[in-house]
Structures are given as structure tokens and as C-alpha cells.
Scaffold this active site. Sequence first.
Site, short mmCIF file in Angstrom:
data_model
loop_
_atom_site.label_atom_id
_atom_site.label_comp_id
_atom_site.label_asym_id
_atom_site.label_seq_id
_atom_site.Cartn_x
_atom_site.Cartn_y
_atom_site.Cartn_z
N GLU A 170 -6.65 4.85 7.89
CA GLU A 170 -6.51 6.27 7.52
C GLU A 170 -7.80 6.81 6.92
O GLU A 170 -8.13 7.98 7.08
CB GLU A 170 -5.31 6.44 6.56
CG GLU A 170 -4.00 6.34 7.32
CD GLU A 170 -2.87 5.71 6.54
OE1 GLU A 170 -2.90 5.71 5.30
OE2 GLU A 170 -1.94 5.19 7.20
N GLY A 208 2.63 2.70 10.62
CA GLY A 208 3.58 3.80 10.42
C GLY A 208 4.32 4.22 11.67
O GLY A 208 4.94 5.28 11.71
N GLU A 222 -5.00 -4.82 11.07
CA GLU A 222 -4.05 -3.71 11.13
C GLU A 222 -4.32 -2.85 12.36
O GLU A 222 -5.17 -1.95 12.31
CB GLU A 222 -4.18 -2.81 9.89
CG GLU A 222 -3.86 -3.49 8.58
CD GLU A 222 -3.33 -2.49 7.57
OE1 GLU A 222 -2.19 -2.66 7.13
OE2 GLU A 222 -4.02 -1.51 7.24
N ASN A 229 0.86 -1.19 0.00
CA ASN A 229 0.00 0.00 0.00
C ASN A 229 0.89 1.24 0.00
O ASN A 229 1.47 1.60 1.02
CB ASN A 229 -0.89 -0.04 1.26
CG ASN A 229 -1.71 1.24 1.42
OD1 ASN A 229 -1.82 2.03 0.50
ND2 ASN A 229 -2.27 1.43 2.61
N TRP A 230 0.99 1.85 -1.17
CA TRP A 230 1.90 3.01 -1.29
C TRP A 230 1.33 4.27 -0.63
O TRP A 230 2.03 5.25 -0.47
CB TRP A 230 2.16 3.34 -2.75
CG TRP A 230 2.93 2.32 -3.51
CD1 TRP A 230 3.35 1.08 -3.08
CD2 TRP A 230 3.38 2.44 -4.87
NE1 TRP A 230 4.03 0.44 -4.08
CE2 TRP A 230 4.06 1.24 -5.20
CE3 TRP A 230 3.26 3.43 -5.83
CZ2 TRP A 230 4.63 1.02 -6.45
CZ3 TRP A 230 3.83 3.22 -7.08
CH2 TRP A 230 4.50 2.04 -7.38
N LYS A 231 0.05 4.26 -0.33
CA LYS A 231 -0.62 5.46 0.18
C LYS A 231 -0.38 6.62 -0.80
O LYS A 231 -0.34 6.39 -2.01
CB LYS A 231 -0.13 5.78 1.59
CG LYS A 231 -0.18 4.53 2.48
CD LYS A 231 0.04 4.79 3.91
CE LYS A 231 -0.01 3.46 4.65
NZ LYS A 231 0.00 3.57 6.08
N SER A 282 3.66 -1.59 10.25
CA SER A 282 5.11 -1.57 10.46
C SER A 282 5.81 -2.87 10.08
O SER A 282 6.80 -3.26 10.71
CB SER A 282 5.44 -1.17 11.90
OG SER A 282 5.00 0.14 12.15
N GLY A 294 2.97 -0.92 4.22
CA GLY A 294 2.92 0.47 3.79
C GLY A 294 4.33 0.96 3.48
O GLY A 294 4.92 0.63 2.44
N GLY A 295 4.92 1.71 4.42
CA GLY A 295 6.22 2.36 4.22
C GLY A 295 7.28 1.48 3.58
O GLY A 295 7.96 1.90 2.63
N HIS A 327 -9.50 1.10 5.34
CA HIS A 327 -8.17 1.35 5.91
C HIS A 327 -8.30 2.36 7.05
O HIS A 327 -9.12 3.29 6.97
CB HIS A 327 -7.23 1.87 4.82
CG HIS A 327 -5.81 1.93 5.30
ND1 HIS A 327 -5.35 2.97 6.07
CD2 HIS A 327 -4.79 1.05 5.17
CE1 HIS A 327 -4.08 2.73 6.38
NE2 HIS A 327 -3.72 1.57 5.84
#
Length: 248
Positions: free
Chosen positions: A95, A170, A164, A8-10, A208, A229-230, A93
Amino acid sequence: MKKWVMANWKMHGDLNMVRHYIQMLNKAPINEQVQVVIFPPAIYLPEFMHRAQGQDYAWGIQNIYSKDKGAFTGELSAGMAKEFGAQYVLIGHSERRHIMQEDESLIANKFYLAKEYGMIPVVCIGETLEEYKNKETRNVLKRQIESLKINDAFSLEKSIIAYEPVWAIGTGLTPEPEEINQAYLDIREILSNIDKEYQDLPLLYGGSVNSKNIEAINNIREGQGVLIGGASLKVEQLLEITQCIVCC
Ligand code: PGA
């Protein structure tokens, strides 16, 4: 057993990065037991559609609107995403729940619309730090899963659930492997209480994940992969994690 590695690149990336990423994916040997799925920002989906080679990886969209068309300025529909080859869609998600204030009924509508279009919804569920400290994880997971219904009926087959914890996203923090496994067991029981047919839905962990902790996370018995993600922004790291999913 099939496993998933989802990226997930966001709201990250640019055209150069996208092209390099796809080029590397096209060259990489990806084990057939692993399904890699990339969620770039939607504006880059055409790059995937035009440049991806082979069937070794798939891509999806990070969000869709809950209606299939209409006067909804700035929104994107499931049908549009599908035209560009997106097979998966992230739903709920944290966010979107917390920053964009999406409520559970909107999330349920998006979930069923994605299914109507033959896409695979990846439903993200998880507790906040406060709920974690108050030992409310199971209740939160139950509420979030049970809100996935329309007209009082469930149709959860052909979906994927990603556990999640909001506090792990993150932050560099992750729950202990036993805690993740307990959440998986809870999710399976909640699903099976709705309908036995749902108890074997694929369960992923997100929050993470990186190339250092992937081995421990991969060894959690009930899990079938990760949503990253990151650490997924670097294709090399994604491929390292994918490698580990098969052999470590
Ligand atoms: P993270 O994000 O790996 O950067 O914690 C995971 C996610 O939000 O899906």
C-alpha cells in the site's frame, strides 16, 4: 523453530478497540515459540507502551520516514517509535509502494534507518496480479530484494521478509501453498546469492490470511509465520491463528 504472527491493523481501530485488544493480549497465554507483533496506527503506540503487561508480545510501527529528524511535516521517525517501545517496523508494504508511491530507494533508506535504530525491519515484497499472470514473480522478488542496498552494499541481517502478493492483499484470494513455497525458495536463493549469511532470514506470508486458511499456510515448509491485515482486527481471531501456528 521460532514463528511470527504479525498483525497489521492499517488505518483501522479506535481507542476502545485498542484497549480491549491489549487487555485480551495481556490475559492470553501466548506460546513462547511464537512471537506476536502488533502494528497499530502509530497514534496508539503509547497505549501499548503503558498498558501492555509481560513480554509475551511486541509491537511495531507501520511506517517511518527515511530521515531521523527535520522539517518533514506529518512524518514520524524511528527514534520516536522506539521511545514508545516499537521494536519492529513495516517497510515497503504494497500500500505504501502503490498508493503512497514509495520508490525502491526511499524504501531502502527507511530500511537502513530502522536498522540504525536497532529496530527489526519487516520488508514486504510481492508481485502484482499482472506480474503474477506473466510469471514474473521471481524477477519482481529479486528486484525488490536487490534494491535494499545503500552505497552499493547490503546489510540484511536481523531483518524479516514478508512475501505478500499484491493481488492477495485484502481480496480473499491466496496463492496455492506450492506457489507460496516456491516464492520462499526463490527468496532464499536470491538472498543466498547476495550473501550466504542471509539465506536463513525468517520468511513470512501475508495476503488474506485468516483462521480458515491458516492451517494450510502454516504447513508450508519454508515459512516461519504470517503477516495478517483484516483478520487481525479481531483479537479473538488473532489468538486463534496464533494457537494454530503452534499446533496445527
Ligand atoms: P490482509 O492484509 O490480511 O487484509 O490481506 C495483509 C497485509 O496487507 O499485510
